[in-house]
Scaffold this motif. Structure first.
Motif, PDB file in Angstrom:
ATOM      1  N   ASN A  45       0.825  -1.220   0.000  1.00  0.00           N
ATOM      2  CA  ASN A  45       0.000   0.000   0.000  1.00  0.00           C
ATOM      3  C   ASN A  45       0.854   1.262   0.000  1.00  0.00           C
ATOM      4  O   ASN A  45       0.506   2.250  -0.649  1.00  0.00           O
ATOM      5  CB  ASN A  45      -0.957   0.002   1.192  1.00  0.00           C
ATOM      6  N   GLN A  46       1.991   1.241   0.696  1.00  0.00           N
ATOM      7  CA  GLN A  46       2.897   2.386   0.689  1.00  0.00           C
ATOM      8  C   GLN A  46       3.444   2.633  -0.712  1.00  0.00           C
ATOM      9  O   GLN A  46       3.588   3.783  -1.136  1.00  0.00           O
ATOM     10  CB  GLN A  46       4.051   2.171   1.676  1.00  0.00           C
ATOM     11  N   ASP A  49       0.654   4.243  -2.681  1.00  0.00           N
ATOM     12  CA  ASP A  49       0.483   5.628  -2.237  1.00  0.00           C
ATOM     13  C   ASP A  49       1.604   6.546  -2.739  1.00  0.00           C
ATOM     14  O   ASP A  49       1.399   7.742  -2.888  1.00  0.00           O
ATOM     15  CB  ASP A  49       0.409   5.705  -0.711  1.00  0.00           C
ATOM     16  N   SER A  50       2.778   5.963  -3.003  1.00  0.00           N
ATOM     17  CA  SER A  50       3.906   6.769  -3.475  1.00  0.00           C
ATOM     18  C   SER A  50       3.862   7.027  -4.982  1.00  0.00           C
ATOM     19  O   SER A  50       4.737   7.696  -5.522  1.00  0.00           O
ATOM     20  CB  SER A  50       5.234   6.104  -3.110  1.00  0.00           C
TER      21      SER A  50
END
Length: 72
Positions: A45-46, A49-50
């Motif tokens: 998820n990170q 999101d990036s």
């Protein structure tokens, strides 16, 4: 991108693919199961999101994947 080790059972080695900076291959080594899948999901998820919009999961190095790991 740095290598990530989750609970001494899963190693994630991210590699940029292509020149657009939006595609990453994750080389998975070890086990993906109920124990480490929440943290694995958090790292994925990170990435999303990036700004990463294409992720290739290379599972050749996995020794075991549970149904929870597949769900992750």
């Amino acid at each position: 991108m740095e290598e990530i080790i989750i609970k001494d059972s899963l190693k994630i080695t991210p590699m940029q693919v292509g020149g657009d900076g939006k595609t990453v291959q994750l080389i998975l080594t070890g086990y993906l199961d109920t124990y480490n899948s929440p943290e694995f999901q958090m790292h994925v998820n990170q990435l999303i999101d990036s700004g990463i919009n294409r992720i290739i999961f290379n599972c050749n190095g996995l020794n075991y994947i549970s149904s929870t790991g597949i769900g992750a």
